[in-house]
Design a protein around this motif. Structure first.
Motif, PDB file in Angstrom:
ATOM      1  N   ASP A  93     -13.093   1.401 -21.925  1.00 32.12           N
ATOM      2  CA  ASP A  93     -14.215   1.570 -22.849  1.00 32.12           C
ATOM      3  C   ASP A  93     -14.841   2.933 -22.565  1.00 32.12           C
ATOM      4  O   ASP A  93     -15.553   3.105 -21.573  1.00 32.12           O
ATOM      5  CB  ASP A  93     -15.233   0.453 -22.657  1.00 32.12           C
ATOM      6  CG  ASP A  93     -16.431   0.564 -23.591  1.00 32.12           C
ATOM      7  OD1 ASP A  93     -16.538   1.559 -24.357  1.00 32.12           O
ATOM      8  OD2 ASP A  93     -17.275  -0.348 -23.553  1.00 32.12           O
ATOM      9  N   HIS A  95     -17.263   4.427 -23.830  1.00 35.25           N
ATOM     10  CA  HIS A  95     -18.729   4.462 -23.850  1.00 35.25           C
ATOM     11  C   HIS A  95     -19.318   4.087 -22.490  1.00 35.25           C
ATOM     12  O   HIS A  95     -20.486   4.386 -22.223  1.00 35.25           O
ATOM     13  CB  HIS A  95     -19.258   3.567 -24.964  1.00 35.25           C
ATOM     14  CG  HIS A  95     -18.737   3.979 -26.302  1.00 35.25           C
ATOM     15  ND1 HIS A  95     -19.060   5.179 -26.906  1.00 35.25           N
ATOM     16  CD2 HIS A  95     -17.870   3.366 -27.148  1.00 35.25           C
ATOM     17  CE1 HIS A  95     -18.429   5.288 -28.052  1.00 35.25           C
ATOM     18  NE2 HIS A  95     -17.696   4.202 -28.227  1.00 35.25           N
ATOM     19  N   ALA A 102     -17.593  12.740 -26.642  1.00 35.45           N
ATOM     20  CA  ALA A 102     -17.236  12.030 -27.878  1.00 35.45           C
ATOM     21  C   ALA A 102     -16.857  13.019 -28.974  1.00 35.45           C
ATOM     22  O   ALA A 102     -17.700  13.494 -29.713  1.00 35.45           O
ATOM     23  CB  ALA A 102     -18.389  11.151 -28.328  1.00 35.45           C
ATOM     24  N   ASN A 106     -14.981   7.230 -33.480  1.00 31.75           N
ATOM     25  CA  ASN A 106     -14.164   6.028 -33.610  1.00 31.75           C
ATOM     26  C   ASN A 106     -13.370   5.697 -32.345  1.00 31.75           C
ATOM     27  O   ASN A 106     -12.813   4.603 -32.233  1.00 31.75           O
ATOM     28  CB  ASN A 106     -13.196   6.164 -34.788  1.00 31.75           C
ATOM     29  CG  ASN A 106     -13.939   6.201 -36.103  1.00 31.75           C
ATOM     30  OD1 ASN A 106     -14.859   5.432 -36.314  1.00 31.75           O
ATOM     31  ND2 ASN A 106     -13.546   7.119 -36.968  1.00 31.75           N
ATOM     32  N   SER A 107     -13.277   6.620 -31.404  1.00 32.99           N
ATOM     33  CA  SER A 107     -12.510   6.375 -30.177  1.00 32.99           C
ATOM     34  C   SER A 107     -13.265   5.417 -29.271  1.00 32.99           C
ATOM     35  O   SER A 107     -14.460   5.575 -29.032  1.00 32.99           O
ATOM     36  CB  SER A 107     -12.252   7.686 -29.442  1.00 32.99           C
ATOM     37  OG  SER A 107     -11.400   8.503 -30.201  1.00 32.99           O
ATOM     38  N   LYS A 108     -12.520   4.415 -28.771  1.00 34.85           N
ATOM     39  CA  LYS A 108     -13.131   3.415 -27.896  1.00 34.85           C
ATOM     40  C   LYS A 108     -12.440   3.292 -26.548  1.00 34.85           C
ATOM     41  O   LYS A 108     -13.032   2.803 -25.596  1.00 34.85           O
ATOM     42  CB  LYS A 108     -13.156   2.062 -28.599  1.00 34.85           C
ATOM     43  CG  LYS A 108     -14.066   2.079 -29.823  1.00 34.85           C
ATOM     44  CD  LYS A 108     -14.183   0.737 -30.469  1.00 34.85           C
ATOM     45  CE  LYS A 108     -15.143   0.853 -31.648  1.00 34.85           C
ATOM     46  NZ  LYS A 108     -15.047  -0.258 -32.553  1.00 34.85           N
ATOM     47  N   SER A 109     -11.180   3.699 -26.470  1.00 35.76           N
ATOM     48  CA  SER A 109     -10.480   3.711 -25.183  1.00 35.76           C
ATOM     49  C   SER A 109      -9.606   4.955 -25.129  1.00 35.76           C
ATOM     50  O   SER A 109      -9.349   5.594 -26.158  1.00 35.76           O
ATOM     51  CB  SER A 109      -9.661   2.432 -24.972  1.00 35.76           C
ATOM     52  OG  SER A 109      -8.682   2.278 -25.972  1.00 35.76           O
ATOM     53  N   ASP A 128      -6.322   8.799 -27.553  1.00 36.22           N
ATOM     54  CA  ASP A 128      -7.488   7.965 -27.835  1.00 36.22           C
ATOM     55  C   ASP A 128      -7.089   6.817 -28.746  1.00 36.22           C
ATOM     56  O   ASP A 128      -6.151   6.950 -29.548  1.00 36.22           O
ATOM     57  CB  ASP A 128      -8.572   8.768 -28.547  1.00 36.22           C
ATOM     58  CG  ASP A 128      -9.155   9.886 -27.707  1.00 36.22           C
ATOM     59  OD1 ASP A 128      -8.845   9.963 -26.506  1.00 36.22           O
ATOM     60  OD2 ASP A 128      -9.921  10.688 -28.258  1.00 36.22           O
ATOM     61  N   PRO A 130      -8.832   3.472 -31.268  1.00 33.63           N
ATOM     62  CA  PRO A 130     -10.035   2.958 -31.918  1.00 33.63           C
ATOM     63  C   PRO A 130     -10.391   1.531 -31.486  1.00 33.63           C
ATOM     64  O   PRO A 130     -11.258   0.909 -32.097  1.00 33.63           O
ATOM     65  CB  PRO A 130      -9.670   3.008 -33.401  1.00 33.63           C
ATOM     66  CG  PRO A 130      -8.196   2.766 -33.418  1.00 33.63           C
ATOM     67  CD  PRO A 130      -7.676   3.433 -32.177  1.00 33.63           C
ATOM     68  N   THR A 132     -11.030  -1.069 -27.840  1.00 31.43           N
ATOM     69  CA  THR A 132     -11.199  -1.076 -26.393  1.00 31.43           C
ATOM     70  C   THR A 132      -9.972  -1.703 -25.742  1.00 31.43           C
ATOM     71  O   THR A 132      -9.227  -2.458 -26.371  1.00 31.43           O
ATOM     72  CB  THR A 132     -12.469  -1.855 -25.978  1.00 31.43           C
ATOM     73  OG1 THR A 132     -12.372  -3.173 -26.485  1.00 31.43           O
ATOM     74  CG2 THR A 132     -13.729  -1.177 -26.481  1.00 31.43           C
TER      75      THR A 132
END
Length: 158
Positions: A93, A95, A102, A106-109, A128, A130, A132
């Motif tokens: 994750d 974040h 960032a 839209n990237s989460k992992s 990257d 979208p 996790t």
């Protein structure tokens, strides 16, 4: 061989990379084709590309995806941390990663694999996703093997 988004066997992908780069000697072309190959065949990814070392920082190289950050200081973000620690970073994750940069909301992992050419850090492979928790130990092993093949060709290139 396999269809877009259907990678189940990194060995087949890595063999394809080795054949694709054989006989060519341009580093930018190698990176461009490698990013295209990964982007086409990996599922659930939204950015695949490379940053290379220039003036003691990471500089954007060939990639597939939305426009990205152009320079990243060593030690900053996932890519810069991968360089400073000289190890693959798998972030479930982004974040939750302190100092994450960032470039795409839209990237989460993310997974970042350092590249070494002629004994020195050359740059990183950055992917990257979208979702996790996109990348696991199989992805890490497969992408580190992919990077090793790429490094071999980069060492022979100009």
């Amino acid at each position: 061989m396999f269809q877009p988004g259907q990678i189940k066997d990194y060995n087949a992908l890595n063999t394809a990379l080795d054949h694709l780069l054989a006989g060519e000697n341009d580093r930018i072309s190698h990176l461009a084709n490698a990013s295209s190959l990964l982007n086409y065949f990996l599922d659930d990814v939204n950015w695949v590309g490379f940053y290379t070392m220039k003036n003691d920082q990471l500089q954007l190289g060939p990639f597939q995806g939305l426009p990205a950050c152009v320079t990243i200081p060593v030690g900053r973000g996932v890519c810069g941390t991968a360089v400073s620690e000289n190890k693959t970073m798998v972030v479930a994750d982004v974040h939750a990663f302190p100092g994450h940069i960032a470039c795409d909301a839209n990237s989460k992992s993310e997974i970042v694999v350092p590249l070494t050419v002629n004994g020195e850090i050359y740059g990183v492979l950055d992917i990257d996703a979208p979702i996790t928790e996109r990348f696991n130990t199989d992805d890490q092993a497969g992408l580190e093997a992919f990077a090793a093949i790429l490094e071999k060709h980069l060492e022979m290139a100009e």
